[in-house]
Scaffold this active site. Structure first.
Site, mmCIF file in Angstrom:
data_model
loop_
_atom_site.group_PDB
_atom_site.id
_atom_site.type_symbol
_atom_site.label_atom_id
_atom_site.label_comp_id
_atom_site.label_asym_id
_atom_site.label_seq_id
_atom_site.Cartn_x
_atom_site.Cartn_y
_atom_site.Cartn_z
ATOM 1 N N ARG A 36 7.843 48.001 50.351
ATOM 2 C CA ARG A 36 7.964 47.393 51.664
ATOM 3 C C ARG A 36 7.001 46.218 51.801
ATOM 4 O O ARG A 36 5.859 46.295 51.355
ATOM 5 C CB ARG A 36 7.656 48.439 52.736
ATOM 6 C CG ARG A 36 8.829 49.324 53.033
ATOM 7 C CD ARG A 36 8.503 50.457 53.953
ATOM 8 N NE ARG A 36 7.727 50.086 55.132
ATOM 9 C CZ ARG A 36 7.526 50.893 56.162
ATOM 10 N NH1 ARG A 36 8.044 52.112 56.149
ATOM 11 N NH2 ARG A 36 6.807 50.511 57.192
ATOM 12 N N ARG A 95 -1.371 48.055 61.206
ATOM 13 C CA ARG A 95 -0.515 49.199 61.566
ATOM 14 C C ARG A 95 -1.353 50.396 62.001
ATOM 15 O O ARG A 95 -0.996 51.111 62.935
ATOM 16 C CB ARG A 95 0.375 49.579 60.368
ATOM 17 C CG ARG A 95 1.515 48.586 60.176
ATOM 18 C CD ARG A 95 2.042 48.601 58.754
ATOM 19 N NE ARG A 95 2.805 49.784 58.423
ATOM 20 C CZ ARG A 95 3.082 50.148 57.169
ATOM 21 N NH1 ARG A 95 2.632 49.435 56.148
ATOM 22 N NH2 ARG A 95 3.792 51.219 56.939
ATOM 23 N N LYS A 104 6.311 61.034 57.545
ATOM 24 C CA LYS A 104 7.365 61.279 58.548
ATOM 25 C C LYS A 104 8.753 61.089 57.929
ATOM 26 O O LYS A 104 9.637 61.916 58.104
ATOM 27 C CB LYS A 104 7.214 60.314 59.744
ATOM 28 C CG LYS A 104 5.875 60.406 60.454
ATOM 29 C CD LYS A 104 5.829 59.525 61.697
ATOM 30 C CE LYS A 104 5.908 58.035 61.431
ATOM 31 N NZ LYS A 104 4.732 57.485 60.712
ATOM 32 N N ARG A 161 6.526 55.105 70.034
ATOM 33 C CA ARG A 161 5.218 54.653 69.549
ATOM 34 C C ARG A 161 4.338 54.144 70.672
ATOM 35 O O ARG A 161 3.206 53.723 70.416
ATOM 36 C CB ARG A 161 5.422 53.520 68.551
ATOM 37 C CG ARG A 161 5.386 53.937 67.072
ATOM 38 C CD ARG A 161 5.774 52.713 66.288
ATOM 39 N NE ARG A 161 5.305 52.628 64.951
ATOM 40 C CZ ARG A 161 6.036 52.886 63.873
ATOM 41 N NH1 ARG A 161 7.246 53.388 63.988
ATOM 42 N NH2 ARG A 161 5.555 52.664 62.675
ATOM 43 N N ARG A 189 3.056 52.988 47.323
ATOM 44 C CA ARG A 189 4.371 53.535 47.665
ATOM 45 C C ARG A 189 5.528 52.620 47.258
ATOM 46 O O ARG A 189 5.459 51.413 47.399
ATOM 47 C CB ARG A 189 4.398 53.748 49.182
ATOM 48 C CG ARG A 189 5.712 54.183 49.751
ATOM 49 C CD ARG A 189 5.554 54.747 51.130
ATOM 50 N NE ARG A 189 5.429 53.738 52.178
ATOM 51 C CZ ARG A 189 5.464 54.018 53.477
ATOM 52 N NH1 ARG A 189 5.539 55.277 53.880
ATOM 53 N NH2 ARG A 189 5.362 53.065 54.363
HETATM 54 P P1 AMP Z 1 8.000 52.309 60.165
HETATM 55 O O1 AMP Z 1 9.070 52.233 59.128
HETATM 56 O O2 AMP Z 1 8.221 53.393 61.164
HETATM 57 O O3 AMP Z 1 6.624 52.330 59.563
HETATM 58 O O4 AMP Z 1 8.093 50.938 61.000
HETATM 59 C C1 AMP Z 1 7.911 49.688 60.380
HETATM 60 C C2 AMP Z 1 7.607 48.631 61.441
HETATM 61 O O5 AMP Z 1 8.709 48.521 62.347
HETATM 62 C C3 AMP Z 1 6.407 48.912 62.324
HETATM 63 O O6 AMP Z 1 5.177 48.506 61.746
HETATM 64 C C4 AMP Z 1 6.754 48.084 63.568
HETATM 65 O O7 AMP Z 1 6.558 46.692 63.330
HETATM 66 C C5 AMP Z 1 8.247 48.308 63.678
HETATM 67 N N1 AMP Z 1 8.583 49.519 64.479
HETATM 68 C C6 AMP Z 1 9.212 50.644 64.039
HETATM 69 N N2 AMP Z 1 9.367 51.525 65.029
HETATM 70 C C7 AMP Z 1 8.806 50.957 66.132
HETATM 71 C C8 AMP Z 1 8.638 51.394 67.477
HETATM 72 N N3 AMP Z 1 9.060 52.607 67.883
HETATM 73 N N4 AMP Z 1 8.020 50.546 68.337
HETATM 74 C C9 AMP Z 1 7.604 49.324 67.960
HETATM 75 N N5 AMP Z 1 7.713 48.860 66.701
HETATM 76 C C10 AMP Z 1 8.325 49.666 65.783
#
Ligand code: AMP
Length: 214
Positions: A160, A171, A13, A87, A126
């Site tokens: 990360r 996740r 994404k 989400r 990654r």
């Molecule tokens: P991402 O970079 O999108 O993989 O997000 C990393 C982490 O941020 C996720 O595993 C969640 O802990 C938190 N997070 C990001 N976006 C959301 C969302 N829309 N709702 C809830 N938690 C989020």
């Protein structure tokens, strides 16, 4: 044009959002990036979400909806790419209401489909450029031998904290339990455009362009 990039962790994404920003001048709204920024700058909210994120759980709807609301107030034009948001069904409803309030439409929800084994392999290998966010992979796209990012020349690369097998399991579970119902939700609304997320970056970008109507 406003779109959502929907898919499990590691589906690509962020990579595709960056391409859409470069090629179409769209505005990427990544709640993951916003939350990581809040952590780095040490805000109260950032400290509150740090453990939740490292474990791979979702932070509260209230927090992420608040972040998106703030951005929608501040940014105009160009079209938004919602990356990693919504989400949950509550977030999806809130986004619908927010867009309506701003006189904006949701034009497409790109569902990026990638097999689970590929996601795991992608994520544990990654790393990203600390300057521009370019994504590297130990196996398929290693950091260049001269230690410089191919995109911006940056020399710092980060992994990360949640890109490890334990957090990834949580996740993935969060994705299947809380996020995947959005596929049915947007299908029913007529917005869903499934895309094969398995190919090379440019191939996937081509599929997304076709799904968006060229
Ligand atoms: P991402 O970079 O999108 O993989 O997000 C990393 C982490 O941020 C996720 O595993 C969640 O802990 C938190 N997070 C990001 N976006 C959301 C969302 N829309 N709702 C809830 N938690 C989020």
């Amino acid at each position: 044009m406003n779109i959502i990039l929907l898919g499990p962790p590691g589906a690509g994404k962020g990579t595709q959002a960056r391409k859409l920003v470069d090629e179409r001048g769209m505005i990427q709204l990544s709640t993951g990036d916003m939350l990581r920024e809040a952590r780095t700058s040490g805000t109260e909210m950032g400290l509150k979400v740090a453990g939740i994120m490292d474990r791979g759980e979702l932070v509260t709807d209230e927090i992420v909806i608040g972040l998106i609301e703030e951005k929608l107030e501040g940014e105009k034009g160009g079209g938004f790419i919602f990356d990693g948001f919504p989400r949950t069904l509550a977030q999806a409803d809130a986004l619908g209401a927010l867009l309506e309030r701003h006189g904006e439409n949701l034009d497409a929800v790109i569902e990026m489909r990638v097999e689970d084994e590929v996601l795991v392999a992608r994520i544990v290998a990654r790393s990203t450029c600390g300057m521009c966010g370019e994504v590297y992979n130990d196996e398929t796209k290693p950091i260049p031998a001269d230690g410089k990012c191919t995109n911006c020349g940056g020399t710092e690369f980060n992994r990360r904290a949640d890109d490890n097998e334990d957090s990834l399991k949580t996740r993935l579970l969060a994705y299947y339990k809380q996020t995947s119902p959005l596929i049915g939700y947007y299908y029913a609304k007529g917005n869903l455009k499934p895309v094969n997320g398995l190919g090379e970056i440019d191939e996937v970008a081509g599929e997304i362009a076709a799904a968006l109507g060229g």
